[in-house]
Design a protein around this motif. Structure first.
Motif, short mmCIF file in Angstrom:
data_model
loop_
_atom_site.label_atom_id
_atom_site.label_comp_id
_atom_site.label_asym_id
_atom_site.label_seq_id
_atom_site.Cartn_x
_atom_site.Cartn_y
_atom_site.Cartn_z
N SER A 154 0.93 -1.25 0.19
CA SER A 154 0.05 -0.13 0.00
C SER A 154 0.95 1.35 0.03
CB SER A 154 -0.99 0.07 1.24
OG SER A 154 -1.76 -1.29 1.24
N THR A 174 2.12 1.85 -3.37
CA THR A 174 1.32 2.36 -4.35
C THR A 174 0.92 3.86 -4.05
OG1 THR A 174 0.40 0.12 -4.35
CG2 THR A 174 -1.03 1.80 -4.95
N ILE A 175 0.97 4.18 -2.85
CA ILE A 175 0.86 5.75 -2.64
C ILE A 175 1.99 6.30 -2.83
CG2 ILE A 175 0.38 7.41 -0.56
CD1 ILE A 175 -0.84 5.09 0.90
N LYS A 228 1.43 7.06 -6.55
CA LYS A 228 0.32 8.19 -6.92
C LYS A 228 0.94 9.27 -6.71
CE LYS A 228 -4.59 8.75 -6.12
NZ LYS A 228 -5.68 8.06 -6.00
N LEU A 229 1.62 9.67 -5.42
CA LEU A 229 2.00 11.00 -5.03
C LEU A 229 3.01 11.63 -6.01
CD1 LEU A 229 1.68 10.54 -1.11
CD2 LEU A 229 0.08 11.58 -2.76
#
Length: 93
Positions: free
Chosen positions: A28, A31-32, A35-36
């Motif tokens: 997770s 993935t964050i 994305k950021l």
């Protein structure tokens, strides 16, 4: 299949559950980070993971030792404890 699952020790299931949780948190976080799309935010997320990892490690070791408490002597517990302490010291320096 049901018999196999019931034959697994509770301490082992707890340790496996913690490791799955740890892996889910790591995936997770990755993935964050993607994305950021920011190195600064990725470093902050990594810092949070640096707290979670050792916590999962220590919890997993404690659960395992609790599960083994009736099978190990006090001397072996001391050796295992010393090993865990040395691992944590090695990670800090």
């Amino acid at each position: 299949m049901k018999t196999w699952f019931l034959s697994i020790e509770a301490a082992l299931l707890a340790m496996v559950g913690l490791r799955f949780l740890s892996g889910l948190i790591e995936i997770s976080a990755a993935t964050i980070m993607l994305k950021l799309n920011s190195v600064e935010k990725a470093v902050a997320i990594n810092a949070m993971l640096a707290i979670i990892g050792p916590t999962i490690f220590i919890s997993s070791i404690l659960i395992g030792l609790t599960g083994l408490s009736d099978r190990l002597s006090v001397g072996k517990f001391l050796f295992i404890g010393a090993g865990v302490v040395l691992i944590l010291i090695g990670l800090r320096k």
